[in-house]
Design an enzyme around this catalytic site. Structure first.
Site, PDB file in Angstrom:
ATOM      1  N   THR A 136       3.307 -12.238   3.392  1.00 56.70           N
ATOM      2  CA  THR A 136       2.503 -12.831   2.331  1.00 56.70           C
ATOM      3  C   THR A 136       3.210 -14.123   1.916  1.00 56.70           C
ATOM      4  O   THR A 136       4.215 -14.510   2.517  1.00 56.70           O
ATOM      5  CB  THR A 136       2.294 -11.841   1.163  1.00 56.70           C
ATOM      6  OG1 THR A 136       1.290 -12.380   0.297  1.00 56.70           O
ATOM      7  CG2 THR A 136       3.573 -11.565   0.380  1.00 56.70           C
ATOM      8  N   GLY A 167     -10.982  -2.978   2.328  1.00 58.82           N
ATOM      9  CA  GLY A 167     -11.594  -1.863   3.064  1.00 58.82           C
ATOM     10  C   GLY A 167     -11.151  -1.804   4.521  1.00 58.82           C
ATOM     11  O   GLY A 167     -11.613  -0.971   5.293  1.00 58.82           O
ATOM     12  N   ARG A 168     -10.221  -2.710   4.912  1.00 61.86           N
ATOM     13  CA  ARG A 168      -9.814  -2.764   6.324  1.00 61.86           C
ATOM     14  C   ARG A 168      -9.076  -1.489   6.734  1.00 61.86           C
ATOM     15  O   ARG A 168      -8.257  -0.974   5.973  1.00 61.86           O
ATOM     16  CB  ARG A 168      -8.865  -3.950   6.554  1.00 61.86           C
ATOM     17  CG  ARG A 168      -9.502  -5.293   6.383  1.00 61.86           C
ATOM     18  CD  ARG A 168      -8.539  -6.412   6.710  1.00 61.86           C
ATOM     19  NE  ARG A 168      -7.465  -6.564   5.722  1.00 61.86           N
ATOM     20  CZ  ARG A 168      -6.471  -7.429   5.834  1.00 61.86           C
ATOM     21  NH1 ARG A 168      -6.388  -8.203   6.906  1.00 61.86           N
ATOM     22  NH2 ARG A 168      -5.566  -7.538   4.897  1.00 61.86           N
ATOM     23  N   ASP A 200       0.811  -1.230   0.000  1.00 63.50           N
ATOM     24  CA  ASP A 200       0.000   0.000   0.000  1.00 63.50           C
ATOM     25  C   ASP A 200       0.839   1.273   0.000  1.00 63.50           C
ATOM     26  O   ASP A 200       0.431   2.299   0.527  1.00 63.50           O
ATOM     27  CB  ASP A 200      -0.964   0.018   1.205  1.00 63.50           C
ATOM     28  CG  ASP A 200      -1.792  -1.250   1.273  1.00 63.50           C
ATOM     29  OD1 ASP A 200      -2.272  -1.668   0.207  1.00 63.50           O
ATOM     30  OD2 ASP A 200      -1.942  -1.816   2.360  1.00 63.50           O
ATOM     31  N   ALA A 216       1.145   1.564  -7.600  1.00 67.47           N
ATOM     32  CA  ALA A 216       0.408   1.635  -8.866  1.00 67.47           C
ATOM     33  C   ALA A 216       0.485   3.025  -9.486  1.00 67.47           C
ATOM     34  O   ALA A 216       0.643   3.167 -10.693  1.00 67.47           O
ATOM     35  CB  ALA A 216      -1.051   1.247  -8.650  1.00 67.47           C
ATOM     36  N   ARG A 217       0.408   4.074  -8.634  1.00 70.75           N
ATOM     37  CA  ARG A 217       0.431   5.420  -9.217  1.00 70.75           C
ATOM     38  C   ARG A 217       1.827   5.732  -9.786  1.00 70.75           C
ATOM     39  O   ARG A 217       1.937   6.482 -10.756  1.00 70.75           O
ATOM     40  CB  ARG A 217      -0.034   6.462  -8.208  1.00 70.75           C
ATOM     41  CG  ARG A 217       0.850   6.713  -7.003  1.00 70.75           C
ATOM     42  CD  ARG A 217       1.897   7.785  -7.223  1.00 70.75           C
ATOM     43  NE  ARG A 217       1.365   9.024  -7.665  1.00 70.75           N
ATOM     44  CZ  ARG A 217       1.223  10.107  -6.909  1.00 70.75           C
ATOM     45  NH1 ARG A 217       1.589  10.057  -5.657  1.00 70.75           N
ATOM     46  NH2 ARG A 217       0.772  11.214  -7.410  1.00 70.75           N
ATOM     47  N   GLY A 247      -8.557  -3.462  -1.425  1.00 74.29           N
ATOM     48  CA  GLY A 247      -9.322  -4.663  -1.733  1.00 74.29           C
ATOM     49  C   GLY A 247     -10.306  -5.003  -0.629  1.00 74.29           C
ATOM     50  O   GLY A 247     -11.443  -5.409  -0.892  1.00 74.29           O
ATOM     51  N   HIS A 305      -4.425  -2.336  -6.247  1.00 74.98           N
ATOM     52  CA  HIS A 305      -3.671  -1.237  -6.868  1.00 74.98           C
ATOM     53  C   HIS A 305      -4.635  -0.168  -7.375  1.00 74.98           C
ATOM     54  O   HIS A 305      -5.481  -0.430  -8.217  1.00 74.98           O
ATOM     55  CB  HIS A 305      -2.821  -1.784  -8.029  1.00 74.98           C
ATOM     56  CG  HIS A 305      -1.696  -2.671  -7.560  1.00 74.98           C
ATOM     57  ND1 HIS A 305      -1.055  -3.574  -8.370  1.00 74.98           N
ATOM     58  CD2 HIS A 305      -1.105  -2.782  -6.354  1.00 74.98           C
ATOM     59  CE1 HIS A 305      -0.110  -4.191  -7.669  1.00 74.98           C
ATOM     60  NE2 HIS A 305      -0.129  -3.734  -6.447  1.00 74.98           N
TER      61      HIS A 305
HETATM   62  P1  IMP Z   1      -2.149 -12.767   2.089  1.00 75.38           P
HETATM   63  O1  IMP Z   1      -1.206 -12.220   1.067  1.00 75.38           O
HETATM   64  O2  IMP Z   1      -3.600 -12.588   1.726  1.00 75.38           O
HETATM   65  O3  IMP Z   1      -1.836 -14.185   2.466  1.00 75.38           O
HETATM   66  O4  IMP Z   1      -1.960 -11.926   3.438  1.00 75.38           O
HETATM   67  C1  IMP Z   1      -0.748 -12.012   4.206  1.00 75.38           C
HETATM   68  C2  IMP Z   1      -0.351 -10.656   4.780  1.00 75.38           C
HETATM   69  O5  IMP Z   1       0.036  -9.796   3.708  1.00 75.38           O
HETATM   70  C3  IMP Z   1      -1.475  -9.927   5.503  1.00 75.38           C
HETATM   71  O6  IMP Z   1      -0.928  -9.176   6.573  1.00 75.38           O
HETATM   72  C4  IMP Z   1      -2.035  -8.999   4.439  1.00 75.38           C
HETATM   73  O7  IMP Z   1      -2.674  -7.870   5.012  1.00 75.38           O
HETATM   74  C5  IMP Z   1      -0.755  -8.618   3.711  1.00 75.38           C
HETATM   75  N1  IMP Z   1      -1.001  -8.204   2.324  1.00 75.38           N
HETATM   76  C6  IMP Z   1      -1.236  -8.994   1.257  1.00 75.38           C
HETATM   77  N2  IMP Z   1      -1.401  -8.256   0.149  1.00 75.38           N
HETATM   78  C7  IMP Z   1      -1.262  -6.992   0.517  1.00 75.38           C
HETATM   79  C8  IMP Z   1      -1.301  -5.746  -0.202  1.00 75.38           C
HETATM   80  O8  IMP Z   1      -1.478  -5.685  -1.421  1.00 75.38           O
HETATM   81  N3  IMP Z   1      -1.120  -4.630   0.557  1.00 75.38           N
HETATM   82  C9  IMP Z   1      -0.859  -4.672   1.891  1.00 75.38           C
HETATM   83  N4  IMP Z   1      -0.796  -5.796   2.582  1.00 75.38           N
HETATM   84  C10 IMP Z   1      -1.000  -6.940   1.908  1.00 75.38           C
END
Ligand code: IMP
Length: 454
Positions: A238, A337-338, A20, A24-25, A335, A48
């Site tokens: 991730t 909204g958290r 985050d 993308a920008r 994606g 993105h």
């Molecule tokens: P997962 O990729 O869905 O398995 O999530 C694992 C961790 O990576 C979590 O803490 C998610 O919030 C973080 N995460 C996955 N994709 C993104 C992203 O695009 N932006 C920020 N955090 C992400």
């Protein structure tokens, strides 16, 4: 004799914090100078966002070069594909008048996210705050290969050779509550495959051949270095590799074409999901609050209702400061909204990350958000600088600037406090700062002067 063609190259753009960062920008900004924008890791877990004059475009799997009609788009084999979501994204882009035919290719080696992966992620991923998209279980099954006497991973090439058989196998594995649910899901996957199949390429040399003939590639990393499955802090990571060298595994290109690595960071740090966030405003209280808010699906409007952001900024509770910054800089997942956890910029960490990832230059987004600190007690921007901080605290405070002083337009004067902040960042991390984001639009990136070019 035909003139020898000039060989192309690849640059890799990655996030340096916790995702985050606004990659993308920056991709959208730089894409005009490339022929291909390619993804190499992750999947629909990435969110993105690109701001345009006609509103925001939100992407999850299609590379962020999409708004440049001359740019070809590639999803490399290191990405996992969620078929239904991808079909929806293709449809969404078509509704905006963006036709992907002829310019979008997907490696047929991409593993497919199956219904069972999403079910497993919902069951176990909650413990670490995953996005719940089945990404981790999909990568895990790719490595496991077989389970209970049968294959547990399927790539797009498997689907291409036997769609009906593979979709049936994928639907045998998931825990369905009833037959109707299972057949509805299988039907949706068939329909999505019909949309996606025309973009799937069975040529692992597709990108290499293009680069050999002169194409310039920008690899677009998803997530960030701090979330790398191996180098990030397990288990709060991730499930793919996010370091730039992985672009050449998951992006289907020999590493001999690498030219440079571009890093993207954000002036106020954010993190979604659990795991360490040094410098988080409100510490553990913020972490627990955000986890609960995410579970309950708290939206920005709900969180902001009845809140006087300025009053919170002026108070002496760091938790409140974090809430106020989240609201004022709109830090909520693209994606999911958290609500994102908010922390001060950690230059000590950034310096290490830049070195570890071999970053050549950086862009720093959301510098405009720092204006909120002008309402805080003392009116200063707090930073973590590590050894050598004020009074050996590891922290430093720089004067904040007023929001009205944020330059609008390339020739507008830049407030001296902002210039001092940017100089401090560049000095601390040791690589050139190419741009400072002062808002989400293309024209809101303050481009820094490059001594060799200006
Ligand atoms: P997962 O990729 O869905 O398995 O999530 C694992 C961790 O990576 C979590 O803490 C998610 O919030 C973080 N995460 C996955 N994709 C993104 C992203 O695009 N932006 C920020 N955090 C992400």
């Amino acid at each position: 004799m035909p003139a020898p063609t000039k060989t192309g190259y690849a640059d890799v753009l990655i996030g340096l914090q916790y995702g985050d960062e606004g990659k993308a920008r920056v991709v959208d900004l730089l894409a005009a100078d490339y022929d291909i924008v390619a993804r190499f890791n992750g999947g629909v877990n990435a969110g993105h966002t690109i701001a345009t004059a006609n509103g925001e475009v939100r992407l999850r799997q299609v590379p962020s070069g999409v708004l440049h009609a001359h740019v070809a788009l590639y999803i490399g084999s290191g990405c996992v594909v969620s078929l239904e979501q991808l079909a929806k994204e293709i449809g969404m882009l078509a509704s905006l008048g963006i036709d992907l035919s002829g310019r979008f290719s997907i490696s047929d080696r991409c593993p497919v996210v199956q219904p069972v992966h999403i079910a497993q992620d919902h069951l176990h991923g909650r413990e670490i705050g995953t996005t719940g998209n089945g990404i981790g279980p999909c990568y895990a099954d790719l490595a496991a290969r077989v389970r209970d006497g049968g294959r547990c991973a399927f790539q797009l090439r498997d689907l291409a050779s036997d769609p009906a058989g593979v979709i049936a196998q994928m639907h045998g594995a998931a825990p369905w509550s009833d037959h109707a649910e299972r057949s509805a899901s299988a039907k949706r996957m068939h329909a999505a495959w019909e949309v996606v199949r025309g973009f799937v390429r069975d040529n692992p040399l597709w990108l290499t051949n293009r680069v050999e003939r002169g194409a310039r590639v920008l690899f677009e990393g998803a997530q960030s270095v701090m979330l790398d499955v191996l180098h990030g802090q397990q288990p709060w990571v991730t499930s793919s590799h996010t370091l730039p060298s992985y672009a050449y595994v998951g992006g289907d290109l020999p590493c001999k074409y690498h030219r440079k690595t571009v890093g993207v960071a954000k002036a106020i740090v954010s993190r979604v999901g659990d795991g360490p966030l040094p410098g988080e405003f409100g510490g553990k209280r913020s972490e627990l609050y955000c986890a609960g808010a995410a579970r309950e699906g708290l939206t920005r409007d709900e969180e902001a209702a009845g809140i006087d952001v300025r009053a919170l900024l002026a108070g002496d509770d760091e938790f409140d400061l974090g809430v106020a910054l989240r609201i004022s800089s709109n830090e909520y997942g693209t994606g999911t909204g958290r609500p994102r956890r908010i922390g001060r910029l950690d230059l000590a960490q950034l310096r290490v990350t830049v070195k570890q990832a071999g970053v050549d230059e950086i862009y720093l987004n959301k510098c405009d958000s720092l204006a909120a600190f002008s309402f805080s007690r003392g009116g200063t921007i707090p930073l973590i600088v590590g050894a050598g901080g004020e009074g050996d605290t590891g922290c430093l405070r720089l004067p904040a600037f007023d929001a009205v002083a944020i330059p609008q337009g390339a020739d507008a004067p830049v407030p001296p406090e902002l210039l001092a902040f940017l100089a401090m960042v560049e000095d601390a991390i040791g690589v050139p700062l190419r741009g400072a984001g002062l808002g989400p639009r293309r024209d809101q990136m303050l481009m820094m002067k490059q001594p060799d070019k200006d």
